[in-house]
Each structure stands twice: as structure tokens, then as C-alpha cells.
Write an enzyme that holds these catalytic residues in place. Sequence first.
Site, PDB file in Angstrom:
ATOM      1  N   SER A  47       0.728  -1.161  -0.109  1.00 54.24           N
ATOM      2  CA  SER A  47      -0.027  -0.042  -0.021  1.00 54.24           C
ATOM      3  C   SER A  47       0.834   1.316  -0.009  1.00 54.24           C
ATOM      4  O   SER A  47       0.283   2.402  -0.421  1.00 54.24           O
ATOM      5  CB  SER A  47      -0.976  -0.090   0.971  1.00 54.24           C
ATOM      6  N   HIS A  48       2.264   1.065   0.287  1.00 55.19           N
ATOM      7  CA  HIS A  48       2.951   1.989   0.277  1.00 55.19           C
ATOM      8  C   HIS A  48       4.229   2.069  -0.720  1.00 55.19           C
ATOM      9  O   HIS A  48       5.206   2.826  -0.664  1.00 55.19           O
ATOM     10  CB  HIS A  48       3.840   2.594   1.548  1.00 55.19           C
ATOM     11  N   ARG A  52       1.868   3.854  -4.997  1.00 51.67           N
ATOM     12  CA  ARG A  52       1.762   5.235  -4.583  1.00 51.67           C
ATOM     13  C   ARG A  52       2.258   6.209  -5.608  1.00 51.67           C
ATOM     14  O   ARG A  52       2.107   7.390  -5.447  1.00 51.67           O
ATOM     15  CB  ARG A  52       2.493   5.475  -3.202  1.00 51.67           C
ATOM     16  N   HIS A 120       4.013  13.906   3.309  1.00 52.37           N
ATOM     17  CA  HIS A 120       4.337  12.828   3.725  1.00 52.37           C
ATOM     18  C   HIS A 120       3.420  11.739   3.153  1.00 52.37           C
ATOM     19  O   HIS A 120       1.937  11.946   3.296  1.00 52.37           O
ATOM     20  CB  HIS A 120       4.036  12.683   5.272  1.00 52.37           C
ATOM     21  N   PHE A 121       3.853  10.710   2.412  1.00 55.54           N
ATOM     22  CA  PHE A 121       3.001   9.903   1.741  1.00 55.54           C
ATOM     23  C   PHE A 121       3.495   8.585   1.807  1.00 55.54           C
ATOM     24  O   PHE A 121       3.177   7.378   1.209  1.00 55.54           O
ATOM     25  CB  PHE A 121       3.041  10.029   0.137  1.00 55.54           C
ATOM     26  N   GLU A 188      -4.737   0.282   1.795  1.00 56.01           N
ATOM     27  CA  GLU A 188      -5.187  -1.297   1.676  1.00 56.01           C
ATOM     28  C   GLU A 188      -6.338  -1.259   1.151  1.00 56.01           C
ATOM     29  O   GLU A 188      -7.200  -1.981   0.457  1.00 56.01           O
ATOM     30  CB  GLU A 188      -5.184  -1.859   3.182  1.00 56.01           C
ATOM     31  N   PRO A 304       7.336  -7.455  16.137  1.00 56.18           N
ATOM     32  CA  PRO A 304       7.057  -6.514  14.951  1.00 56.18           C
ATOM     33  C   PRO A 304       8.261  -6.415  14.183  1.00 56.18           C
ATOM     34  O   PRO A 304       9.298  -6.079  14.619  1.00 56.18           O
ATOM     35  CB  PRO A 304       6.585  -5.339  15.788  1.00 56.18           C
TER      36      PRO A 304
END
Length: 335
Positions: A47-48, A52, A120-121, A188, A304
Site C-alpha cells: 500500500s506504500h 503510490r 508525507h506519503f 489497503e 513486530p
Amino acid sequence: MTNNINMTIESASKLVIDCFVRNGCSPAVAKSVARVIVAAEADGCLSHGLFRVPGYVASLRSGKVSGVAQPKVRQALPGVIVVDGQGGFAPPALDEARSSLIELTRGNGIAGLALVNVHHFSALWTDLEPICAEGLCSLAFTSYLPVVAPAGGTKPLFGTNPMAFGWPRADGRPMVFDQASSVLARGEVMIAARDSHRMPEGVGIDANGNPSTDPNEILKGAMLTFGGYKGSAIALMVELLAGSLIGEQFSYQAGENDNKDGGPPRGGELIIAMNPVAIGGVGAFAHAEQLFSKITEQPGARLPADRRYANRVRATESGLSLPAEVVEQVRALMI
């Protein structure tokens, strides 16, 4: 079935860099932004990733974002750095100030970096990994456009408002989590709409405030925060940290002022870095490892970022498997 194209990380990077340069970015800006896009793709954060790129290019073509901006860095206080991104993308602004933040954090034990007047993306973990690589732990917060309803509400107000935290480790792979305040990242939902997939229940509501699993209806309505009112409170905290605290817009204000070109809005980001050795002593890292080992000794449990690192190894060894549609979209933007 979606057709995929296999590309090396280097080839994908060159494709994205060339696309940005063709659309008005300086080579330095193009390289900085491409780095975070391809890193997200390699780590499985689709998704990033290259998904994008059209949004980035739209903001360049509309004139909202400067592809040649030269960020201005100033030390506002002994432990605070402010970077004015001059209307450019966030990655080059952070690149300009990262070494100063690291130096201040080592000397003070804790320091803050405010990025303002940036767009910011990207994923937040890409902002923190280089800081963690210097033996520092860090936090990051940024807001977005109004796409998330507050708890009990039915209208978009908050951004997806991600937050990230990173802790350095001896093997060079920091423990980093990066998560939105919403149930899922906006991207997403957009990918699910593109691929005609339903969303799980609880992700969002339609324009009338009714629960929906149709991603197209959720995009017209609003997303929901994770954990109900708890996630809503965290989204509110991020709005204040990435807005009021650093003198930047709230998500709803970004929405009011945005030109709706599909690219990232103007906003800010707050990064707080801390020196575990200076604050907790030389045993800080060994102490943390005790906790990590207690987690991983349980079957099925993981830290994580472990899954991202595994994806990164595969991408490095076998290349990136990119949807042909996405690759062709990027190539078409170079014409």
C-alpha cells in the site's frame, strides 16, 4: 488473475527515479523518495510501494509539491530541530536533518525533530530504521487527509494518523512497529477497491454512516479507528502531536486546503529520538533482549517487523513481483 512482472530492487529503483525526474524532481529528491517507495515494496508493504507513484506524480504535475525543494534546517532549542520542507516531499527533508537529530540525541539523551511544510506519503518505519541503526530508539507521528470518523461519529475528521516506534538491536534489525490509528491503512482499502475485494467488517462505513464491507463505499464514507474509542483517542493524540505541537495543519484543515489531486496533502511529522544508554545505562539493550526472547519463545509469537525482514530477504534474493498494471502505470507517467 493479476499478471506480475519480476524486477530486481535496483531496476525498480531506477524505474521510480526516472519517473520522478521526468516529472520535475531533482535527481537527489527522486532518489530519496524512490528509496522509501521501493523499501516498502520489498518489505511487503504494497500500500506504500509503487502503488503510490501515481499520487506522487499527480502532486508534482499539479504544482502542489515542489520536486526541487531545498529544506531549511534550524535548531530551535538545545534539543529541538525544525525542518521547513519548503513544500517538498518529506523524505528529502528528513534526510537533511537526520544527522543533526542523531547528534543532539546522543548529547542530550532525548531530542525532537519537527518536519513542517512537507508532504508525507510513505511508511513511517522507513523514517525510523536509520535512526535505530545509530543505537537510538525513536517515535514518529504524522497525520493525513480527513478519512477516519471519530468514535461515535459518522463523518471523516481524522487522518489515518500512523505512529511508529523503533528499538535498536545488536543484529542491526531494529524492532519497529508502524501502524495506522485506523483499522487499516487507507492504501489497503484502495487496493481492495482496485482488485474488487471485500473488506472485513469493522473497517469502515458508507456515506450514510452504515457499516460496509464494500471498499468503494468505504472510500466514499469513512474508515473507523482500531479498538473503537481507544483508537480514536490515539488518532486525536497524533493530530495534536503532528499538528498543534509543531504548528502544522490538522487533517481536516489539510482536506480543506488540499487541491484534491490524489497526492499527499501538506502537513507535518514529529520524530522523537532517545538514547537508551544515556537514559537507562549500558544494560538497556541486554535488558530489552530479555523481553524479546520471552515473546519469541512462545510458539506462533513474533516481534513486530520480523515478517517485513523476511520479505526483504526474499526480495533481495529473488527480486520484486510487481503487478504488471502498476508497472505500466509508472511507465506511462514517463511519457
